[in-house]
Design a protein around this motif. Structure first.
Motif, PDB file in Angstrom:
ATOM      1  N   ILE A  93       7.728  -3.999   7.045  1.00 38.46           N
ATOM      2  CA  ILE A  93       7.585  -3.926   8.482  1.00 38.46           C
ATOM      3  C   ILE A  93       6.283  -5.310   8.530  1.00 38.46           C
ATOM      4  CG2 ILE A  93       5.303  -2.598   7.879  1.00 38.46           C
ATOM      5  CD1 ILE A  93       5.938  -0.992  10.414  1.00 38.46           C
ATOM      6  N   SER A  94       6.930  -5.795   9.839  1.00 40.07           N
ATOM      7  CA  SER A  94       6.474  -7.256  10.312  1.00 40.07           C
ATOM      8  C   SER A  94       5.167  -6.741  11.037  1.00 40.07           C
ATOM      9  CB  SER A  94       7.253  -8.131  10.786  1.00 40.07           C
ATOM     10  OG  SER A  94       7.555  -7.460  12.350  1.00 40.07           O
ATOM     11  N   THR A  95       4.368  -7.873  11.375  1.00 41.27           N
ATOM     12  CA  THR A  95       3.109  -7.855  12.267  1.00 41.27           C
ATOM     13  C   THR A  95       3.546  -7.282  13.465  1.00 41.27           C
ATOM     14  OG1 THR A  95       3.473 -10.168  12.740  1.00 41.27           O
ATOM     15  CG2 THR A  95       1.865  -9.561  10.862  1.00 41.27           C
ATOM     16  N   ALA A 151       1.332  -6.984   0.422  1.00 40.05           N
ATOM     17  CA  ALA A 151       0.825  -7.730   1.850  1.00 40.05           C
ATOM     18  C   ALA A 151       0.774  -8.875   1.793  1.00 40.05           C
ATOM     19  CB  ALA A 151      -0.779  -6.739   2.064  1.00 40.05           C
ATOM     20  N   ARG A 152       1.543  -9.578   2.818  1.00 40.48           N
ATOM     21  CA  ARG A 152       1.418 -10.903   2.969  1.00 40.48           C
ATOM     22  C   ARG A 152       1.084 -11.439   4.206  1.00 40.48           C
ATOM     23  NH1 ARG A 152       4.567 -15.271   3.868  1.00 40.48           N
ATOM     24  NH2 ARG A 152       6.347 -13.835   4.825  1.00 40.48           N
ATOM     25  N   ARG A 153       0.179 -12.251   4.622  1.00 41.06           N
ATOM     26  CA  ARG A 153      -0.199 -12.976   5.631  1.00 41.06           C
ATOM     27  C   ARG A 153       0.859 -14.105   5.832  1.00 41.06           C
ATOM     28  NH1 ARG A 153      -6.346 -14.469   7.874  1.00 41.06           N
ATOM     29  NH2 ARG A 153      -5.914 -14.116  10.081  1.00 41.06           N
ATOM     30  N   ASP A 172       2.270  -8.791   7.263  1.00 34.34           N
ATOM     31  CA  ASP A 172       3.488  -8.248   6.830  1.00 34.34           C
ATOM     32  C   ASP A 172       3.255  -7.216   5.532  1.00 34.34           C
ATOM     33  OD1 ASP A 172       5.543 -11.105   7.410  1.00 34.34           O
ATOM     34  OD2 ASP A 172       4.701  -9.564   8.904  1.00 34.34           O
ATOM     35  N   MET A 173       3.705  -6.343   5.909  1.00 38.38           N
ATOM     36  CA  MET A 173       3.595  -4.997   4.695  1.00 38.38           C
ATOM     37  C   MET A 173       5.016  -4.683   4.149  1.00 38.38           C
ATOM     38  SD  MET A 173       0.456  -4.639   4.483  1.00 38.38           S
ATOM     39  CE  MET A 173       0.357  -3.484   3.344  1.00 38.38           C
ATOM     40  N   LYS A 174       5.123  -4.628   2.820  1.00 42.69           N
ATOM     41  CA  LYS A 174       6.483  -4.258   2.339  1.00 42.69           C
ATOM     42  C   LYS A 174       5.999  -3.291   1.073  1.00 42.69           C
ATOM     43  CE  LYS A 174       8.290  -8.839   3.242  1.00 42.69           C
ATOM     44  NZ  LYS A 174       8.960 -10.085   3.000  1.00 42.69           N
ATOM     45  N   TRP A 175       7.367  -2.495   0.762  1.00 40.60           N
ATOM     46  CA  TRP A 175       7.539  -1.836  -0.447  1.00 40.60           C
ATOM     47  C   TRP A 175       8.564  -2.249  -1.287  1.00 40.60           C
ATOM     48  CZ3 TRP A 175       4.162   2.298  -1.819  1.00 40.60           C
ATOM     49  CH2 TRP A 175       3.647   2.902  -0.767  1.00 40.60           C
ATOM     50  N   TYR A 176       8.138  -2.507  -2.495  1.00 43.12           N
ATOM     51  CA  TYR A 176       9.124  -2.910  -3.519  1.00 43.12           C
ATOM     52  C   TYR A 176       9.237  -1.744  -4.369  1.00 43.12           C
ATOM     53  CZ  TYR A 176       8.996  -7.592  -1.843  1.00 43.12           C
ATOM     54  OH  TYR A 176       9.074  -8.858  -1.013  1.00 43.12           O
ATOM     55  N   ARG A 177      10.271  -1.609  -5.493  1.00 38.80           N
ATOM     56  CA  ARG A 177      10.360  -0.818  -6.476  1.00 38.80           C
ATOM     57  C   ARG A 177      10.984  -1.541  -7.640  1.00 38.80           C
ATOM     58  NH1 ARG A 177      15.235   3.360  -4.180  1.00 38.80           N
ATOM     59  NH2 ARG A 177      16.967   1.971  -4.509  1.00 38.80           N
ATOM     60  N   GLN A 178      10.662  -1.150  -8.815  1.00 37.22           N
ATOM     61  CA  GLN A 178      11.035  -1.577 -10.075  1.00 37.22           C
ATOM     62  C   GLN A 178      11.571  -0.527 -10.959  1.00 37.22           C
ATOM     63  OE1 GLN A 178       8.664  -4.696 -12.048  1.00 37.22           O
ATOM     64  NE2 GLN A 178      10.682  -5.328 -12.968  1.00 37.22           N
ATOM     65  N   TYR A 205      -1.126  -9.767  -1.798  1.00 32.62           N
ATOM     66  CA  TYR A 205      -1.589  -8.930  -2.569  1.00 32.62           C
ATOM     67  C   TYR A 205      -0.743  -7.830  -3.221  1.00 32.62           C
ATOM     68  CZ  TYR A 205      -5.766 -11.111  -0.297  1.00 32.62           C
ATOM     69  OH  TYR A 205      -6.572 -11.994   0.124  1.00 32.62           O
ATOM     70  N   TRP A 206      -0.940  -7.238  -4.125  1.00 29.00           N
ATOM     71  CA  TRP A 206      -0.034  -6.095  -4.811  1.00 29.00           C
ATOM     72  C   TRP A 206      -0.916  -4.852  -5.190  1.00 29.00           C
ATOM     73  CZ3 TRP A 206       5.385  -6.152  -4.958  1.00 29.00           C
ATOM     74  CH2 TRP A 206       5.998  -7.645  -4.817  1.00 29.00           C
ATOM     75  N   GLY A 207      -0.487  -3.751  -4.804  1.00 33.62           N
ATOM     76  CA  GLY A 207      -0.813  -2.567  -5.371  1.00 33.62           C
ATOM     77  C   GLY A 207      -0.459  -2.540  -6.955  1.00 33.62           C
ATOM     78  N   GLN A 208      -1.116  -1.450  -7.661  1.00 34.33           N
ATOM     79  CA  GLN A 208      -0.790  -1.145  -8.856  1.00 34.33           C
ATOM     80  C   GLN A 208       0.471  -0.297  -9.080  1.00 34.33           C
ATOM     81  OE1 GLN A 208      -2.839   0.718  -7.044  1.00 34.33           O
ATOM     82  NE2 GLN A 208      -2.091   2.727  -7.669  1.00 34.33           N
TER      83      GLN A 208
END
Length: 119
Positions: free
Chosen positions: A53-55, A99-101, A35-41, A108-111
């Motif tokens: 967006i799911s698998t 990204a989360r399985r 599953d892929m996601k976008w977050y903001r802070q 995992y997170w990006g920078q």
């Protein structure tokens, strides 16, 4: 080793658009199982989900961005995108890819990439 690298952020005028990219590496054929996601802070605020967006391809958005943001994924490029339209000052934040399985502890997170909307 799994890595997520965001790009596409920058300074944009209110009402403008940006497309963020999240390039993944190290997942290989398992990209489709995440599953892929976008977050903001934003400064002084908690991190919030802006798109997922799911698998299976289902997408979800909070009301604050619904109709303006679109998440998509390219399996060939193992990349996730966030198309952001009609941006306003409240969208200013650092945007992170996640990204989360499902069913595992693999997450995992990006920078992050900075998005600044000038009013």
């Amino acid at each position: 080793q799994v890595q997520l690298v965001e790009s596409g952020g920058g300074l944009v005028q209110s009402g403008g658009s940006l497309r963020l990219s999240c390039a993944t590496s190290g997942m290989g054929i398992f990209f489709s199982t995440y599953d892929m996601k976008w977050y903001r802070q934003a400064p002084g605020k908690q991190r919030e989900l802006v798109a997922g967006i799911s698998t299976g391809g289902s997408t979800n958005y909070p009301d604050s961005v619904k109709g303006r943001f679109t998440i998509s994924r390219d399996f060939g490029k193992t990349t996730v995108y966030l198309q952001m339209n009609s941006l306003n000052a409240e969208d200013t934040a650092v945007y992170y890819c996640n990204a989360r399985r499902p069913g595992t502890n693999n997450e995992y997170w990006g920078q992050g990439t900075q998005v600044t909307v000038a009013s």
